[in-house]
Design a protein around this motif. Structure first.
Motif, PDB file in Angstrom:
ATOM      1  N   PRO A 270      29.159  44.931  10.506  1.00  0.00           N
ATOM      2  CA  PRO A 270      27.802  44.885   9.947  1.00  0.00           C
ATOM      3  C   PRO A 270      26.770  44.176  10.806  1.00  0.00           C
ATOM      4  N   ARG A 271      27.181  43.267  11.692  1.00  0.00           N
ATOM      5  CA  ARG A 271      26.207  42.431  12.399  1.00  0.00           C
ATOM      6  C   ARG A 271      25.956  42.838  13.842  1.00  0.00           C
ATOM      7  N   LEU A 272      26.743  43.741  14.371  1.00  0.00           N
ATOM      8  CA  LEU A 272      26.614  44.067  15.784  1.00  0.00           C
ATOM      9  C   LEU A 272      25.363  44.890  16.056  1.00  0.00           C
ATOM     10  N   ALA A 273      24.723  44.590  17.190  1.00  0.00           N
ATOM     11  CA  ALA A 273      23.562  45.354  17.641  1.00  0.00           C
ATOM     12  C   ALA A 273      24.045  46.639  18.306  1.00  0.00           C
ATOM     13  N   PRO A 274      23.167  47.642  18.431  1.00  0.00           N
ATOM     14  CA  PRO A 274      23.583  48.900  19.065  1.00  0.00           C
ATOM     15  C   PRO A 274      24.173  48.716  20.455  1.00  0.00           C
ATOM     16  N   TRP A 275      23.603  47.827  21.267  1.00  0.00           N
ATOM     17  CA  TRP A 275      24.142  47.641  22.625  1.00  0.00           C
ATOM     18  C   TRP A 275      25.552  47.049  22.582  1.00  0.00           C
ATOM     19  N   GLN A 276      25.826  46.211  21.586  1.00  0.00           N
ATOM     20  CA  GLN A 276      27.162  45.644  21.454  1.00  0.00           C
ATOM     21  C   GLN A 276      28.179  46.703  21.032  1.00  0.00           C
ATOM     22  N   ARG A 277      27.758  47.608  20.145  1.00  0.00           N
ATOM     23  CA  ARG A 277      28.648  48.702  19.749  1.00  0.00           C
ATOM     24  C   ARG A 277      28.972  49.598  20.949  1.00  0.00           C
ATOM     25  N   GLU A 278      27.982  49.817  21.793  1.00  0.00           N
ATOM     26  CA  GLU A 278      28.213  50.671  22.958  1.00  0.00           C
ATOM     27  C   GLU A 278      29.195  50.032  23.937  1.00  0.00           C
ATOM     28  N   ILE A 279      29.151  48.711  24.080  1.00  0.00           N
ATOM     29  CA  ILE A 279      30.126  48.033  24.936  1.00  0.00           C
ATOM     30  C   ILE A 279      31.527  48.171  24.358  1.00  0.00           C
ATOM     31  N   LEU A 280      31.654  48.033  23.040  1.00  0.00           N
ATOM     32  CA  LEU A 280      32.960  48.267  22.413  1.00  0.00           C
ATOM     33  C   LEU A 280      33.454  49.672  22.714  1.00  0.00           C
ATOM     34  N   ARG A 281      32.546  50.626  22.652  1.00  0.00           N
ATOM     35  CA  ARG A 281      32.924  52.022  22.911  1.00  0.00           C
ATOM     36  C   ARG A 281      33.361  52.208  24.367  1.00  0.00           C
ATOM     37  N   ILE A 282      32.677  51.577  25.287  1.00  0.00           N
ATOM     38  CA  ILE A 282      33.034  51.684  26.701  1.00  0.00           C
ATOM     39  C   ILE A 282      34.450  51.158  26.927  1.00  0.00           C
ATOM     40  N   VAL A 283      34.736  49.956  26.417  1.00  0.00           N
ATOM     41  CA  VAL A 283      36.065  49.371  26.594  1.00  0.00           C
ATOM     42  C   VAL A 283      37.122  50.236  25.911  1.00  0.00           C
ATOM     43  N   ARG A 284      36.788  50.762  24.733  1.00  0.00           N
ATOM     44  CA  ARG A 284      37.742  51.587  23.986  1.00  0.00           C
ATOM     45  C   ARG A 284      38.059  52.887  24.725  1.00  0.00           C
ATOM     46  N   LEU A 285      37.048  53.560  25.231  1.00  0.00           N
ATOM     47  CA  LEU A 285      37.292  54.838  25.905  1.00  0.00           C
ATOM     48  C   LEU A 285      38.077  54.653  27.195  1.00  0.00           C
ATOM     49  N   ILE A 286      37.819  53.556  27.912  1.00  0.00           N
ATOM     50  CA  ILE A 286      38.578  53.304  29.135  1.00  0.00           C
ATOM     51  C   ILE A 286      40.021  52.966  28.802  1.00  0.00           C
ATOM     52  N   ALA A 287      40.248  52.175  27.741  1.00  0.00           N
ATOM     53  CA  ALA A 287      41.619  51.875  27.310  1.00  0.00           C
ATOM     54  C   ALA A 287      42.339  53.155  26.896  1.00  0.00           C
ATOM     55  N   GLN A 288      41.640  54.041  26.190  1.00  0.00           N
ATOM     56  CA  GLN A 288      42.231  55.315  25.784  1.00  0.00           C
ATOM     57  C   GLN A 288      42.578  56.165  27.001  1.00  0.00           C
ATOM     58  N   TYR A 289      41.758  56.080  28.030  1.00  0.00           N
ATOM     59  CA  TYR A 289      41.973  56.877  29.232  1.00  0.00           C
ATOM     60  C   TYR A 289      43.299  56.523  29.905  1.00  0.00           C
ATOM     61  N   PHE A 290      43.687  55.235  29.826  1.00  0.00           N
ATOM     62  CA  PHE A 290      44.917  54.804  30.481  1.00  0.00           C
ATOM     63  C   PHE A 290      46.146  54.934  29.576  1.00  0.00           C
ATOM     64  N   TYR A 291      45.955  55.260  28.316  1.00  0.00           N
ATOM     65  CA  TYR A 291      47.089  55.326  27.391  1.00  0.00           C
ATOM     66  C   TYR A 291      48.141  56.356  27.815  1.00  0.00           C
ATOM     67  N   PRO A 292      47.780  57.567  28.267  1.00  0.00           N
ATOM     68  CA  PRO A 292      48.814  58.523  28.694  1.00  0.00           C
ATOM     69  C   PRO A 292      49.677  58.010  29.838  1.00  0.00           C
ATOM     70  N   GLN A 293      49.132  57.142  30.685  1.00  0.00           N
ATOM     71  CA  GLN A 293      49.931  56.632  31.792  1.00  0.00           C
ATOM     72  C   GLN A 293      51.045  55.719  31.290  1.00  0.00           C
ATOM     73  N   ARG A 294      50.806  55.015  30.196  1.00  0.00           N
ATOM     74  CA  ARG A 294      51.860  54.199  29.594  1.00  0.00           C
ATOM     75  C   ARG A 294      52.938  55.082  28.973  1.00  0.00           C
ATOM     76  N   GLN A 295      52.546  56.218  28.433  1.00  0.00           N
ATOM     77  CA  GLN A 295      53.506  57.109  27.774  1.00  0.00           C
ATOM     78  C   GLN A 295      54.376  57.878  28.767  1.00  0.00           C
ATOM     79  N   THR A 296      53.935  57.980  30.022  1.00  0.00           N
ATOM     80  CA  THR A 296      54.611  58.861  30.983  1.00  0.00           C
ATOM     81  C   THR A 296      54.937  58.156  32.297  1.00  0.00           C
ATOM     82  N   LYS A 297      55.008  56.836  32.293  1.00  0.00           N
ATOM     83  CA  LYS A 297      55.220  56.079  33.533  1.00  0.00           C
ATOM     84  C   LYS A 297      56.458  56.568  34.290  1.00  0.00           C
ATOM     85  N   MET A 298      57.584  56.650  33.609  1.00  0.00           N
ATOM     86  CA  MET A 298      58.831  57.022  34.271  1.00  0.00           C
ATOM     87  C   MET A 298      58.807  58.474  34.739  1.00  0.00           C
TER      88      MET A 298
END
Length: 530
Positions: A270-298
């Protein structure tokens, strides 16, 4: 393909007959940009022409050891936003490298289109040949064709999105101050492992037009937040009356339960400003981008290691690298795929290169020279040849746990000496739960497969409720698996960041499979970020 290199003079040459020297790609350990192009073309003839691989176009970048350390610090990406933690990682890795306690990778490869491959300036010509085969063709083929990467990543858009993210965060620092942005990124990083969608949504992650959608997303989000929070109490400790229909509507907006905590905060805090939400989204999308590499490392490393071994072997068979160069390759390759015994001081679990490469070689053996046992266990492809088609189908349609569960053979279990050991802390003795018999092979398969299931290694924490009529407390539940509880110190640290992002109290309970509460954490925000 592009290459940025310094021209070097050959200092050493292999002793070889004159009639063979003409067919060699190189005769010394030194290299320059034209030689990299020549080597790349020779590798491409084998990888695509003979093996039938389908990689992305490649961009080869030659970097120094300092640049490699910098790539380590920023997850290997060619550009990234600024944050103090990257400098900390750089200082640590540099210190360990300078003191000789750790080496550096021969290469780093990025899942992008074109596929960016960083190769070390210090590599010999033979090692450059090896790492180009490994990264620019092995990893690149896997990135492009495996279904997990196709579901979750947008290789053509990642570089542009990182450019947008870096510029956006720099703009936020100018507008709101570096300290405010740093606190926001600190909190987002603390929760990034809980910012993952583990199951596909309606559309594949697309990054190409994220910057263009940012304004529309912000306006839509503000309307949703107003609808959600217009009925909450204004004073501390006050309650409001909410009928069942309104409560159901609010829970629908919240999308509970939700395992992606960063996504939940981005949409509903409820308290986050739009720019703060966008930073959360940036970190989230980058973390999601690396998730397949954890699933398929071997699998990914197995594919790349098998590919470079096949290519280097064919280059030697065709007379394009000498016996000495092939021995240099084998020395490096053998080190990569070595599996220390359990009582070896170097043992640190199962080497993903060793197991991935061994399984790929074993599948080739089953296709071309099967035993009676292989014909019984793998009737679909045993003895039917065309091993490359079988391998490419497996690389495209499996991830680590399903790969082990379906293709780890009894022959390889015996060769690697794998057993299933149960080490129960409540028992004085260790139990050998599976040996080398038919039932034991299946148990070893299942047990090893479970170890590669990242959903089991990550704690199952979900946002389960929000007290909209009371103090707005955010309630989370950790569903405990196999009796493994959260680390208490880490939990308090992460919950402090979460409470500051949420802006109101946060409660986390750990429950056993029967729903009984084992531990309960409750925390108030110390310094809300919104």
């Amino acid at each position: 393909m592009t290459a940025q290199t310094k021209t070097k003079k050959n200092k050493s040459r292999d002793t070889i007959p004159a009639n063979k020297e003409a067919s060699l790609l190189f005769t010394g350990s030194e290299w320059d940009a034209p030689l990299i192009d020549k080597v790349y073309n020779a590798i491409e003839d084998i990888a695509i022409g003979e093996m039938g691989l389908d990689p992305y176009p490649s961009q080869i970048e030659v970097i120094t050891s300092e640049q490699m350390l910098d790539a380590y610090a920023s997850t290997g990406m060619p550009l990234f936003y600024h944050h103090w933690s990257f400098g900390k990682h750089y200082a640590y890795n540099e210190s360990m490298y300078r003191k000789g306690f750790q080496g550096l990778a021969y290469e780093i490869v990025i899942n992008s289109d074109p596929c960016v491959c960083y190769i070390m300036e210090e590599n010999s010509a033979t090692m450059q040949t090896l790492v180009i085969a490994h990264a620019a063709f092995g990893h690149s083929h896997f990135f492009k064709n495996n279904y997990v990467f196709q579901q979750w990543t947008d290789a053509s858009g990642i570089i542009d999105y990182l450019s947008f993210a870096k510029a956006y965060i720099a703009k936020c620092e100018d507008q709101h101050g570096p300290a405010a942005v740093e606190r926001m990124i600190d909190a987002a990083h603390a929760l990034q492992s809980h910012g993952i969608h583990r199951y596909p949504r309606k559309r594949k992650l697309s990054l190409a037009d994220e910057a263009d959608r940012e304004r529309v997303r912000r306006e839509h989000g503000e309307a949703l937040f107003n609808d959600l929070w217009r009925t909450v109490p204004e004073g501390e400790g006050k309650k409001v009356s909410i009928d069942d229909a309104m409560e159901a509507r609010q829970r629908e907006i919240l999308g509970l339960p939700e395992e992606n905590i960063l996504y939940f905060l981005e949409k509903t805090a409820p308290r986050l400003a739009p720019w703060q939400r966008e930073i959360l989204r940036i970190v989230r999308l980058i973390a999601q981008y690396f998730y397949p590499q954890r699933q398929t490392k071997m699998m990914n490393e197995g594919c790349a290691t098998y590919t470079h071994h096949r290519i280097m072997t064919r280059l030697h068979e065709k007379g394009q690298i000498s016996d000495g160069q092939f021995m240099e390759f084998l020395h490096s390759h053998s080190g990569v795929v070595m599996q220390p015994d359990y009582n070896d001081p170097r043992f640190n679990g199962i080497n993903p290169y060793a197991l991935g490469f061994a399984m790929c070689e074993d599948i080739e053996r089953i296709c071309t020279q099967p035993t009676e046992e292989d014909l019984e266990w793998f009737p679909d492809f045993a003895g039917k040849g065309n091993h490359m088609q079988v391998l490419k189908d497996i690389w495209a349609n499996f991830r680590d746990e399903s790969f082990v569960l379906q293709y780890l053979s009894p022959h390889l279990i015996r060769k690697l000496g794998l057993f299933h050991i149960v080490d129960d802390s409540d028992e004085e003795e260790i139990e050998v739960a599976a040996i080398h018999d038919e039932r034991g092979y299946l148990k070893v398969r299942r047990a090893l497969s479970r170890d590669y299931d990242v959903s089991r290694s990550d704690p199952n924490i979900q946002v389960c409720d929000v007290d909209l009529a009371g103090d707005r407390c955010l309630n989370l539940t950790h569903h405990v698996s196999e009796g493994v509880l959260l680390d208490e110190d880490d939990t308090w640290r992460v919950l402090r960041h979460l409470a500051n992002l949420w802006g109101y109290p946060v409660a986390l309970k750990e429950v056993d499979p029967d729903g009984k509460t084992i531990e309960l954490y409750q925390i108030e925000p110390e310094d809300p970020l919104g």
